[in-house]
Design an enzyme around this catalytic site. Sequence first.
Site, short mmCIF file in Angstrom:
data_model
loop_
_atom_site.label_atom_id
_atom_site.label_comp_id
_atom_site.label_asym_id
_atom_site.label_seq_id
_atom_site.Cartn_x
_atom_site.Cartn_y
_atom_site.Cartn_z
N LYS A 66 0.86 -1.20 0.00
CA LYS A 66 0.00 0.00 0.00
C LYS A 66 0.89 1.24 0.00
CE LYS A 66 -4.28 1.41 2.31
NZ LYS A 66 -5.11 1.57 1.13
N1 PMP Z 1 -7.75 -2.54 -2.72
C1 PMP Z 1 -7.31 -1.28 -2.69
C2 PMP Z 1 -6.66 -0.73 -3.90
C3 PMP Z 1 -7.47 -0.51 -1.54
O1 PMP Z 1 -7.02 0.75 -1.50
C4 PMP Z 1 -8.11 -1.07 -0.41
C5 PMP Z 1 -8.27 -0.26 0.85
N2 PMP Z 1 -7.19 -0.37 1.71
C6 PMP Z 1 -8.56 -2.39 -0.49
C7 PMP Z 1 -8.35 -3.11 -1.66
C8 PMP Z 1 -9.23 -3.07 0.66
O2 PMP Z 1 -8.30 -3.32 1.68
P1 PMP Z 1 -8.74 -3.37 3.20
O3 PMP Z 1 -9.91 -4.25 3.28
O4 PMP Z 1 -7.56 -3.89 3.91
O5 PMP Z 1 -9.07 -1.96 3.58
#
Ligand code: PMP
Length: 304
Positions: A153
């Site tokens: 991320k």
């Molecule tokens: N994909 C992307 C590109 C994201 O930005 C997010 C948000 N963090 C998610 C998937 C979902 O991840 P999470 O459930 O850990 O928030």
Amino acid sequence: MPSYAYFRKQFVPLSEARVGVMTHALHYGTAVFEGIRGNWNADQQQIYIFRLKEHYERLHNGCRVLKIDLPYTVDELCQITVELVQRCGFKEDIYIRPLAYKSSESLGLRLHDLDADFLVFAIPWGPYLPDKARCSISSWRRPDDNVNPPQVKSTGIYINNAFAKTEAVENGFDEAIMLTPDGYVSEGSGENIFLVINGKLVTPATYNNILVGITRQTVMELAQHELGIATIERQIVRNELYTADECFLTGTAAHITPVAEVDHRLIGNGEVGEITKKLQKIYSEVIRGNNPKYLSWCTPAYKK
Ligand code: PMP
């Protein structure tokens, strides 16, 4: 209500947390971030921070890839975050934004020989998407792991997501669904995606250029343990989106958001599907600390 940040090893009012214009991360996207939700439980006058540890484990992994030497353990990051939320004292749903970044005020494209720092702040934040999302397939594709690792991320990768989101919104949709470079379904601009096909959940696999979502993992566990529904992780072709019985997006900000249509084609009858509805109900109880079975996922912020 004033908000605070943990910045340069101390708690300061959010308005006082400022970086210099030459900060490396500002120029080259050399930072890793998280999005964590604190969910307000009015009956208990408590904020439950959801899967705090898992978010910081993902942050730590991302730091390894970006060669960010994070001077805190996962446990220390959890403690800092709980103290931050206590100081803020919000009585509503909040969003917590940690950032580990290359903090040297130095130009030059690289990951090595740079200082790193960590900051985190919290703000009140309600729903991210409408109750039912209208989506479109994006002309922007998710990058390959050897282009820019999607499982990290990193701030630098998110220009890709911003291109997709803005294209979708400017075309009158709520959210973009991005494909992999070879044309399989990957994910939303800020969410993972699930389909319901013949009573089973189907979602793109980790090798389909997704960020491996913590909500995705949560939904897979809840579907299995609470509804006896298995999830198949596999490549999904575009056509399957149009013909799925149900479709929903999952993410920390978006929770479980039903998809009503994709590219002007209704999913099912365009209403929230039965399995989606059940999962939403279970999930909303779990994240607010109302289901004793899953309390280990919820960190209470306020001392009682
Ligand atoms: N994909 C992307 C590109 C994201 O930005 C997010 C948000 N963090 C998610 C998937 C979902 O991840 P999470 O459930 O850990 O928030």
